[in-house]
Design a protein around this motif. Structure first.
Motif, PDB file in Angstrom:
ATOM      1  N   UNK A  57       0.793  -1.194  -0.035  1.00 33.64           N
ATOM      2  CA  UNK A  57       0.107  -0.191   0.106  1.00 33.64           C
ATOM      3  C   UNK A  57       0.852   1.165  -0.151  1.00 33.64           C
ATOM      4  N   UNK A  58       2.100   1.220   0.853  1.00 30.10           N
ATOM      5  CA  UNK A  58       2.953   2.515   0.668  1.00 30.10           C
ATOM      6  C   UNK A  58       3.367   2.683  -0.358  1.00 30.10           C
ATOM      7  N   UNK A  59       3.839   1.775  -1.082  1.00 27.71           N
ATOM      8  CA  UNK A  59       4.542   1.917  -2.362  1.00 27.71           C
ATOM      9  C   UNK A  59       3.505   2.290  -3.616  1.00 27.71           C
ATOM     10  N   UNK A  60       2.388   1.871  -3.709  1.00 31.05           N
ATOM     11  CA  UNK A  60       1.451   2.138  -4.823  1.00 31.05           C
ATOM     12  C   UNK A  60       0.737   3.576  -4.559  1.00 31.05           C
ATOM     13  N   UNK A  61       0.909   3.770  -3.014  1.00 30.24           N
ATOM     14  CA  UNK A  61      -0.215   4.920  -2.771  1.00 30.24           C
ATOM     15  C   UNK A  61       0.636   6.193  -2.663  1.00 30.24           C
ATOM     16  N   UNK A  62       1.881   5.949  -3.184  1.00 26.54           N
ATOM     17  CA  UNK A  62       2.877   7.183  -3.075  1.00 26.54           C
ATOM     18  C   UNK A  62       3.416   7.535  -1.706  1.00 26.54           C
ATOM     19  N   UNK A  63       3.930   6.667  -1.111  1.00 30.22           N
ATOM     20  CA  UNK A  63       4.701   6.850   0.151  1.00 30.22           C
ATOM     21  C   UNK A  63       6.185   6.760  -0.290  1.00 30.22           C
ATOM     22  N   UNK A  64       6.753   6.848   0.982  1.00 32.49           N
ATOM     23  CA  UNK A  64       8.240   6.752   0.975  1.00 32.49           C
ATOM     24  C   UNK A  64       8.659   5.090   0.761  1.00 32.49           C
TER      25      UNK A  64
END
Length: 482
Positions: free
Chosen positions: A204-211
């Motif tokens: 979720x972090x990667x595909x939704x624009x997180x570090x």
């Protein structure tokens, strides 16, 4: 005794299958151990891979400079595969994100002081995890109400940054080796499928624009991407336990039979419990002993943890994407060369939004940009306190300055101390407000905008602007605490 550890793995799988739907309850003993280990270890939580998606040439060049020392690592058997440029990697991630993230929103309320506890409660809800909608993050305040900030991206990026820290610092699911983090073998975590939940969080972090949570050891990525643990190149530096690591290094470096036998004595407490290790250990087979011991302690013994993590990374189809594009492993892998975000990169990302040429405001705005970039350089060179030598700083201010780095400024503006894998949407900018009555810079994290007030006080040839920026950063500690 030699069968105990072989059977132990089967017991973990049995526990895992019998507790799929069981509730997650943090254990006090686990929390105590984590607190002790955090004090003892030198965990690095700010070493994230900065990846950007930006059409403007100046921004692309800044990101390229920030990554010029990074090498995309691929598994040993895939060394001949063509590597991808930073722009190609971010393009793939952005395109994938647009395909797998749906247009709706799913709400999540998070406590900044209890990020791990509040996050895992939400991610363990079946309907929440099954949804592919964008997260809409609200932070709970200390007064049992919620903050007013509308989540247009800033709160979500801040949550992801805090969640990465919580995963590796607070969850008790990982321990750090010199080469990066590896799963910690925890019966309660396997029972409650915590590793699967962490994989879902990372996806979720990667595909939704997180570090990017780029803190995992290369050994972890090699196994997740290939599944062939006995073909993986390992070294004692992949072992998290200091005593075990030192013992294996001593064996590996032994040059005489006497040195080898003295080194083997330090392994007496466990080596006879692992069936299949060379016995006796000689100069001819010591390499096989070290390799197989590392594979057992780092991989085989923790296989249930890895399998759950891989299952979680199937969320948003991230793991298949990584397997198809091996260089994308940089999204999860601790870089070999770790470097902080530089002042030049932050300055280039924050593109000034000037008044039109010929305007009376334009020269003052350009001077403010000069002062801002001087401040950034002072932060990078640890010279801010010297710039403020005419002031009597509080102990809190001195303590804050000792840890201040350019990533704090980016986090203050965007909620993220690194450039996300899918880039910033919208692009960060530096704007100007001509007002003689306001002095402290203001950050709008949803629009990724840093607002600087242009007035005689901030333009003065003294330390007023630098001190005002320091005060703003300290009062915006929720964003600036990298």
């Amino acid at each position: 005794m030699c069968l105990l550890l072989n059977l132990f793995h089967l017991d973990l799988e049995t526990l895992e299958q019998s507790n799929v739907d069981g509730p997650y309850e943090p254990m006090e003993a686990d929390a105590t151990n984590r607190e002790h280990e955090t004090e003892q270890g030198g965990t690095r939580f700010s070493d994230f891979i900065p990846l950007d998606f930006e059409e403007e040439e100046a921004v692309e060049e800044a990101i390229r400079r920030s990554l010029e020392e990074e090498t995309v690592q691929v598994p040993q058997e895939s060394r001949s595969i063509k590597t991808l440029t930073t722009e190609e990697i971010t393009g793939i991630v952005k395109a994938h994100s647009e395909m797998v993230v749906t247009e709706g929103f799913r709400s999540i309320i998070v406590s900044r002081r209890n990020v791990w506890t509040s996050a895992i409660r939400q991610f363990r809800r079946p309907r929440f995890v099954e949804s592919t909608d964008m997260l809409y993050v609200t932070f709970a305040s200390d007064k049992n109400s919620t903050e007013d900030a509308e989540d247009l991206g800033g709160p979500r990026r801040e949550f992801f940054r805090l969640l990465v820290k919580a995963i590796f610092q607070e969850s008790g699911a990982f321990e750090e080796s010199p080469n990066g983090f590896i799963p910690r073998l925890s019966v309660s975590h396997v029972q409650n499928r915590v590793y699967r939940t962490i994989g879902q969080m990372m996806s979720t972090i990667i595909v939704q624009g997180g570090e990017c949570p780029a803190l995992l050891s290369s050994v972890v990525l090699d196994y997740l991407l290939t599944g062939r643990m006995f073909d993986i190149r390992v070294s004692p530096e992949d072992v998290a336990d200091l005593e075990l690591r030192d013992s294996l290094k001593t064996i590996d470096q032994a040059t005489t039979d006497d040195d080898l036998q003295r080194a083997i004595e330090s392994c007496e407490s466990w080596r006879y419990q692992i069936e299949g290790l060379p016995n006796p250990v000689t100069m001819d087979n010591k390499d096989a002993f070290v390799k197989n011991a590392i594979i057992f302690h780092v991989l085989l013994q923790r296989k249930s943890c890895y399998d759950q993590l891989a299952e979680g990374l199937e969320c948003y189809e991230l793991l298949p994407l990584l397997k198809e594009n091996l260089p994308l492993r940089v999204l999860l892998e601790m870089p070999k060369v770790r470097s902080d975000l530089t002042a030049d990169v932050v300055a280039t990302l924050l593109k000034p939004s000037y008044s039109v040429l010929g305007s009376n405001k334009r020269p003052k705005e350009e001077l403010m940009v000069v002062k801002f970039r001087d401040f950034l350089n002072s932060v990078q060179e640890r010279e801010v306190e010297e710039c403020l030598h005419g002031r009597t700083l509080t102990e809190a201010e001195k303590t804050f300055l000792r840890t201040l780095n350019p990533g704090h400024i980016l986090a203050f503006v965007t909620g993220s101390s690194r450039v996300p894998a899918v880039g910033f949407q919208p692009s960060p900018k530096l704007s100007f407000v001509h007002n003689e009555n306001k002095y402290l810079p203001v950050a709008h994290t949803c629009s990724n905008e840093l607002e600087i007030f242009v007035n005689s006080k901030n333009l003065a040839d003294n330390d007023e602007f630098e001190y005002n920026f320091l005060v703003a950063l300290m009062n915006g500690a929720n964003f600036s605490a990298v």
